[in-house]
Design an enzyme around this catalytic site. Structure first.
Site, PDB file in Angstrom:
ATOM      1  N   HIS A   1     106.581  47.196  13.276  1.00 51.27           N
ATOM      2  CA  HIS A   1     106.182  47.312  11.870  1.00 51.27           C
ATOM      3  C   HIS A   1     106.526  46.027  11.142  1.00 51.27           C
ATOM      4  CE1 HIS A   1     110.158  47.754   9.842  1.00 51.27           C
ATOM      5  NE2 HIS A   1     110.537  48.194  11.030  1.00 51.27           N
ATOM      6  N   CYS A   2     105.837  45.785  10.020  1.00 55.03           N
ATOM      7  CA  CYS A   2     106.169  44.666   9.152  1.00 55.03           C
ATOM      8  C   CYS A   2     106.681  45.245   7.835  1.00 55.03           C
ATOM      9  CB  CYS A   2     104.957  43.750   8.942  1.00 55.03           C
ATOM     10  SG  CYS A   2     103.514  44.586   8.243  1.00 55.03           S
ATOM     11  N   VAL A   3     106.544  44.530   6.749  1.00 54.05           N
ATOM     12  CA  VAL A   3     107.111  44.985   5.474  1.00 54.05           C
ATOM     13  C   VAL A   3     106.408  46.236   4.954  1.00 54.05           C
ATOM     14  CG1 VAL A   3     107.545  44.341   3.064  1.00 54.05           C
ATOM     15  CG2 VAL A   3     107.817  42.653   4.876  1.00 54.05           C
TER      16      VAL A   3
ATOM     17  N   ARG B   1     103.434  47.830   6.899  1.00 52.36           N
ATOM     18  CA  ARG B   1     102.497  48.472   7.824  1.00 52.36           C
ATOM     19  C   ARG B   1     103.116  48.782   9.181  1.00 52.36           C
ATOM     20  NH1 ARG B   1      98.551  43.639   7.707  1.00 52.36           N
ATOM     21  NH2 ARG B   1     100.383  42.687   6.797  1.00 52.36           N
TER      22      ARG B   1
END
EC number: 2.7.1.211
Length: 472
Positions: A25-27, A29
């Site tokens: 995951h990113c910030v 999504r």
């Protein structure tokens, strides 16, 4: 919100845990590598409370959830599926299996240029600040700030030097990123790139004039006359050279023992690659780059309206495929060859258009969840980041996306006919005018007005019409 239940619903909607190859995951999504994206139930997925949108790009299936919440959902997601936490690089590697050869080539370019993009965008923004200080007629009639206030001249000079550094040493940046992408030494990649802009070489920007005057120095290499020319601002020479460097280095590394590695591999790699670059790679790719640049310029000079219509209208679909990254190289080549790019201003207007369409959906809809997503994503698009607006709102309902394309195409025609240029790739969206040459500000503001009004108006009218029809 029951986070565990949200994660379970997401797993079910994307085809179950057996359809998941890797996950991170990113910030905002979830970033997933799926075995078969056709198994995703898009309607079920986007009806989940925590999901604000989803899209597929570069072989990754990404689910927009939001800052903070995504961390909690991911933790439950991993626990439910048992896939184990993966790094972004691991997910990218797993996702590459889903790409065809063209997509892999595009992804390779993206992997090279995206890491150096902050330096290029920063340079563009600083050039915009320099334009404010040195451009005549912005704050004073027929005079600039430094004309009226000479004490600012040195400050403008320092800003200009800082802004130009990324472009003067662009091959060094590309050499680092390309060598890393191709599996070579990043340090050797930097040295290779800087070697191509060494002060002892004729500056590439003065090559044409020096060639006309017959004043180009040469080396005699085994009977071959090699011109001592640098490659300032060039993209193709260092890209190909970095690929060769990585191949040579990996070939030697496999065959030289660790005890002699430092004494043998780096010197031979750099020496061999350097000779090949100056003898063959440089001259050939320099000619190819100039040919491609001349082709683009000729098309837009001959039929600017059609060029603006096509590129302005179709840039957003290019973002969906990821192919927009290939035009970063074109922009940089244009900046090197003609002192600016006429493509990037249309990109900035396309960003604004997507934001305007999403903002119209925020005002037109009665869905509170969509209202929140549309508002935040429209602001993001107006500041140059379009993915939340495009994938979270506009593509989901289709007509906002097409309304944005129409507005962007109209504005593209107008600014292209007027010859609007940017000296650099800069900040996208509404702040983009800082990175446009100040003499083009008036017509660029006309383009901005079009992409603010046309997509908004079309989207709002269609949305209200559809709601009225559904009510009947």
């Amino acid at each position: 919100m029951d986070i565990r239940k949200q994660a379970e619903e997401i797993v079910h909607a994307i085809g179950g845990k057996e359809n998941i190859s890797a996950a991170t995951h990113c910030v905002t999504r979830l970033r997933l590598a799926l075995n078969d994206e056709s198994k995703v139930d898009q309607e079920a997925l986007e009806s989940i409370e925590s999901v604000k949108g989803s899209f597929s790009t570069n072989g990754q299936f990404q689910i927009v959830i939001g800052q903070g919440t995504v961390n909690k959902v991911y933790k439950e997601f991993v626990d439910i599926t048992g896939v184990g936490e993966s790094s972004k690089d691991e997910v990218k590697k797993a996702a590459e299996q889903n790409l065809n050869p063209i997509q892999r080539a595009v992804k390779t370019l993206a992997d090279i240029f995206i890491p150096i993009l902050p330096a290029i965008v920063t340079a563009g923004l600083l050039m915009g600040i320099n334009n404010l200080l040195t451009g005549a007629g912005i704050f004073y009639n027929d005079a600039s700030i430094i004309d009226k206030h000479p004490q600012w001249a040195d400050i403008a000079g320092i800003i200009n030097l800082i802004a130009n550094t990324a472009f003067v040493f662009l091959p060094g940046l590309i050499g680092w990123s390309a060598a890393k992408r191709f599996g070579g030494s990043e340090l050797l990649g930097i040295v290779l790139g800087l070697m191509l802009v060494h002060p002892d070489l004729l500056n590439a920007w003065g090559y044409a004039e020096a060639q006309k005057e017959g004043d180009v120095d040469t080396w005699n290499f085994l009977g071959l006359e090699i011109e001592k020319v640098g490659y300032q601002g060039q993209v193709l020479p260092v890209l190909v050279a970095a690929f060769v460097l990585a191949k040579v280095e990996r070939f030697l590394t496999k065959r030289v023992s660790d005890g002699f590695h430092l004494l043998v591999v780096p010197p031979i790699t750099l020496l061999l690659t350097g000779f090949i670059t100056f003898v063959a790679i440089g001259p050939i790719t320099f000619a190819i780059g100039n040919f491609l640049t001349d082709g683009f310029v000729s098309i837009f000079d001959a039929v600017p309206a059609i060029g603006g219509l096509i590129y302005g209208g179709l840039y957003a679909p290019l973002v969906i495929t990821g192919m927009h990254h290939t035009f970063l190289a074109v922009d940089l080549q244009l900046i090197s060859a003609i002192g600016g790019t006429f493509l990037w201003p249309m990109v900035a207007l396309s960003n604004i258009a997507q934001g305007s369409a999403a903002f119209a959906m925020m005002l037109a809809t009665k869905d509170e969840k969509l209202k929140g997503l549309a508002l935040t994503s429209s602001i993001s698009a107006w500041l140059g980041i379009t993915e939340p607006a495009m994938f979270g709102v506009n593509l989901r309902y289709r007509y906002p996306f097409f309304a944005a394309m129409i507005g962007s195409a109209i504005a593209g025609v107008i600014i292209t006919i007027a010859g609007v240029m940017a000296p650099s790739i800069g900040v996208g969206g509404i702040p983009a005018f800082f990175s446009i040459l100040n003499e083009f500000w008036p017509i660029f503001f006309v383009g901005m007005a079009i992409v603010l009004i046309v997509p908004f108006g079309l989207t709002f009218l269609i949305a209200k019409f559809k709601m009225r029809k559904e009510a009947q």
